[in-house]
Design an enzyme around this catalytic site. Structure first.
Site, PDB file in Angstrom:
ATOM      1  N   CYS A 137       6.682  15.006 -46.600  1.00  0.00           N
ATOM      2  CA  CYS A 137       5.220  15.064 -46.731  1.00  0.00           C
ATOM      3  C   CYS A 137       4.785  14.982 -48.195  1.00  0.00           C
ATOM      4  O   CYS A 137       3.920  14.180 -48.564  1.00  0.00           O
ATOM      5  CB  CYS A 137       4.700  16.344 -46.091  1.00  0.00           C
ATOM      6  SG  CYS A 137       5.615  17.834 -46.545  1.00  0.00           S
ATOM      7  N   HIS A 158      -0.412  21.736 -48.513  1.00  0.00           N
ATOM      8  CA  HIS A 158       0.067  21.817 -49.895  1.00  0.00           C
ATOM      9  C   HIS A 158      -1.069  21.395 -50.827  1.00  0.00           C
ATOM     10  O   HIS A 158      -1.956  20.645 -50.436  1.00  0.00           O
ATOM     11  CB  HIS A 158       1.199  20.805 -50.162  1.00  0.00           C
ATOM     12  CG  HIS A 158       2.386  20.899 -49.263  1.00  0.00           C
ATOM     13  ND1 HIS A 158       3.235  21.967 -49.243  1.00  0.00           N
ATOM     14  CD2 HIS A 158       2.910  20.007 -48.391  1.00  0.00           C
ATOM     15  CE1 HIS A 158       4.231  21.731 -48.386  1.00  0.00           C
ATOM     16  NE2 HIS A 158       4.043  20.555 -47.852  1.00  0.00           N
TER      17      HIS A 158
HETATM   18  P1  NAD Z   1      10.551  21.658 -36.117  1.00  0.00           P
HETATM   19  O1  NAD Z   1      11.492  22.792 -36.234  1.00  0.00           O
HETATM   20  O2  NAD Z   1       9.101  21.927 -35.922  1.00  0.00           O
HETATM   21  O3  NAD Z   1      11.006  20.722 -34.918  1.00  0.00           O
HETATM   22  C1  NAD Z   1      12.344  20.357 -34.707  1.00  0.00           C
HETATM   23  C2  NAD Z   1      12.541  20.014 -33.241  1.00  0.00           C
HETATM   24  O4  NAD Z   1      13.888  19.592 -33.072  1.00  0.00           O
HETATM   25  C3  NAD Z   1      12.317  21.185 -32.298  1.00  0.00           C
HETATM   26  O5  NAD Z   1      11.676  20.695 -31.138  1.00  0.00           O
HETATM   27  C4  NAD Z   1      13.729  21.651 -31.931  1.00  0.00           C
HETATM   28  O6  NAD Z   1      13.773  22.208 -30.646  1.00  0.00           O
HETATM   29  C5  NAD Z   1      14.466  20.327 -31.986  1.00  0.00           C
HETATM   30  N1  NAD Z   1      15.894  20.421 -32.249  1.00  0.00           N
HETATM   31  C6  NAD Z   1      16.584  21.354 -32.960  1.00  0.00           C
HETATM   32  N2  NAD Z   1      17.895  21.054 -32.977  1.00  0.00           N
HETATM   33  C7  NAD Z   1      18.040  19.911 -32.243  1.00  0.00           C
HETATM   34  C8  NAD Z   1      19.124  19.118 -31.873  1.00  0.00           C
HETATM   35  N3  NAD Z   1      20.373  19.424 -32.249  1.00  0.00           N
HETATM   36  N4  NAD Z   1      18.908  18.030 -31.097  1.00  0.00           N
HETATM   37  C9  NAD Z   1      17.651  17.703 -30.708  1.00  0.00           C
HETATM   38  N5  NAD Z   1      16.561  18.412 -31.041  1.00  0.00           N
HETATM   39  C10 NAD Z   1      16.764  19.500 -31.802  1.00  0.00           C
HETATM   40  O7  NAD Z   1      10.813  20.755 -37.397  1.00  0.00           O
HETATM   41  P2  NAD Z   1       9.788  19.747 -38.086  1.00  0.00           P
HETATM   42  O8  NAD Z   1       8.918  20.506 -39.035  1.00  0.00           O
HETATM   43  O9  NAD Z   1       9.135  18.906 -37.051  1.00  0.00           O
HETATM   44  O10 NAD Z   1      10.777  18.890 -38.995  1.00  0.00           O
HETATM   45  C11 NAD Z   1      11.443  17.752 -38.504  1.00  0.00           C
HETATM   46  C12 NAD Z   1      11.811  16.857 -39.664  1.00  0.00           C
HETATM   47  O11 NAD Z   1      10.613  16.417 -40.299  1.00  0.00           O
HETATM   48  C13 NAD Z   1      12.649  17.516 -40.777  1.00  0.00           C
HETATM   49  O12 NAD Z   1      13.468  16.542 -41.360  1.00  0.00           O
HETATM   50  C14 NAD Z   1      11.586  17.945 -41.760  1.00  0.00           C
HETATM   51  O13 NAD Z   1      12.096  18.118 -43.065  1.00  0.00           O
HETATM   52  C15 NAD Z   1      10.636  16.766 -41.682  1.00  0.00           C
HETATM   53  N6  NAD Z   1       9.274  17.036 -42.122  1.00  0.00           N
HETATM   54  C16 NAD Z   1       8.660  18.210 -41.815  1.00  0.00           C
HETATM   55  C17 NAD Z   1       7.359  18.438 -42.265  1.00  0.00           C
HETATM   56  C18 NAD Z   1       6.668  19.730 -41.994  1.00  0.00           C
HETATM   57  O14 NAD Z   1       5.887  20.161 -42.816  1.00  0.00           O
HETATM   58  N7  NAD Z   1       6.892  20.386 -40.877  1.00  0.00           N
HETATM   59  C19 NAD Z   1       6.686  17.458 -42.982  1.00  0.00           C
HETATM   60  C20 NAD Z   1       7.311  16.238 -43.233  1.00  0.00           C
HETATM   61  C21 NAD Z   1       8.620  16.046 -42.803  1.00  0.00           C
END
Ligand code: NAD
Length: 348
Positions: A142, A223
């Protein structure tokens, strides 16, 4: 034939990507989402009419929880042309090695993965073309997405950037993360300089001189970036305003409307009916925009971490499958997702 997509991981980012895919049904088909646990997010997915897949050893857990399963992870992989990985940071790399690569499925990864998970680190305004026909693409985080868009706006208008120095005030957690902090602190995050964001920007814009520092604060909504950019040539404040107005995915928050904070921005998003209160654009406070000596730009920029990377995920798929050129894709994505496109201030 639409590109058949599976979303692996249905959390903060995955659920938003899934919703976005559904808005482009002439180009993409959402085959299903992968969830390891039968939690409330899995339940909502089913209630929304999505097909939920899981690991074979988890099928019983879903059955016990009364959440129907459409199939196993292998069945999902068989039915798709592309995996969009939105599993937690670092899990995406494991998913690549265990599932996507052996099954010959191209994949889009998120910014929690290291750059080496993919052939290209992607931000549509900066390097759309470099993802054309590529098998593995990482949409950067992000914060990196927000910085890449801002730097690209200046570069696309022919300005040469001497250096960028950006100070990030990071939200401590996403709104749903009840176990993360800080709750009464300001934490160097990391204490070392540069923070990882500067080097991460360079994975997309290699020739940029950039240094970033970051702290985490007890806030969940957005942020805030405090930006200083030095140019090679001189510009006026009005020039910069025009450039930002003309750039897609950048929203100028005007002076004089008493929208003076991130909380008010989120309230605006909810009032105008943005789904989940999401703001996928960079939010630049016009009042903060200052140009010193013609060369030094200062500004403050809000970044809605939960949603800003969603448009880039859609563009990444189009680039990988050669479905559209850069500007056609950006325009189509922004229109489909209801974003503010160039020339407008916060949609009024
Ligand atoms: P999150 O924890 O909200 O969601 C992760 C999902 O993956 C959940 O549904 C969980 O149940 C599932 N999961 C966990 N282990 C798993 C597995 N082994 N197989 C399949 N599913 C699995 O995380 P998020 O915030 O959505 O982050 C996801 C990605 O996006 C990360 O790389 C993060 O760095 C990136 N990201 C996050 C944000 C943010 O602010 N939340 C912003 C930009 C990028």
């Amino acid at each position: 034939m639409p590109i058949r997509i599976g979303v692996f991981g249905y959390g903060t980012i995955g659920k938003r990507i899934a919703d976005a895919i559904l808005k482009f049904s002439d180009e993409f088909e959402l085959v299903g989402v992968l969830k390891p646990t039968p939690d409330y997010e899995a339940d909502i997915a089913v209630r929304k009419g999505l097909k939920v897949y899981t690991y074979p050893e988890r099928v019983n857990d879903f059955e016990k929880a009364g959440i129907p399963v459409a199939g196993t992870v292998d069945e999902l992989l068989e039915r798709i042309d592309l995996a969009i990985d939105a599993t937690p940071a670092k899990v995406g790399k494991e998913m690549k090695v265990k599932y996507y690569q052996p099954r010959g499925r191209p994949a889009v990864f998120q910014g929690g993965e290291k750059a080496d998970v993919a052939d290209v680190s992607f931000s549509a305004l900066a390097n759309y073309e470099s993802a054309r026909g590529v098998r593995y693409v990482r949409v950067v985080s992000c914060n990196t997405t927000g910085i890449c868009r801002l730097l690209s706006a200046l570069k696309l208008h022919g300005l040469k950037i001497r250096r960028a120095r950006i100070f990030l005030v990071r939200r401590g957690a996403d709104p749903k993360e009840h176990k993360r902090g800080p709750i009464n602190d300001i934490v160097p995050d990391p204490v070392t300089v540069p923070s990882h964001h500067g080097p991460d920007v360079k994975t997309v814009i290699p020739d940029i001189d950039i240094v970033t520092m970051a702290v985490a604060v007890p806030v969940t909504i957005m942020h805030m970036h405090l930006v200083n950019i030095e140019l090679e040539e001189t510009v006026t404040r009005q020039d910069v305003i025009r450039i930002l107005e003309e750039t897609p995915r950048i929203m100028l928050v005007p002076e004089g409307r008493r929208m003076d904070s991130l909380a008010q921005l989120i309230e605006w998003a909810r009032d105008v009916g943005r789904y989940r209160g999401d703001i996928m654009e960079n939010c630049i406070f016009e009042g903060s925009l200052t140009v010193y000596d013609g060369r030094e730009i200062y500004l403050m920029m809000g970044i809605h971490q939960e949603s800003i990377v969603i448009p880039e995920n859609i563009d990444a798929v189009r680039a990988m499958f050669n479905l559209a050129d850069k500007w056609t894709s950006i325009e189509r994505t922004d229109k489909g997702l209801g974003l503010i496109t160039s020339g407008k201030r916060y949609g009024l």
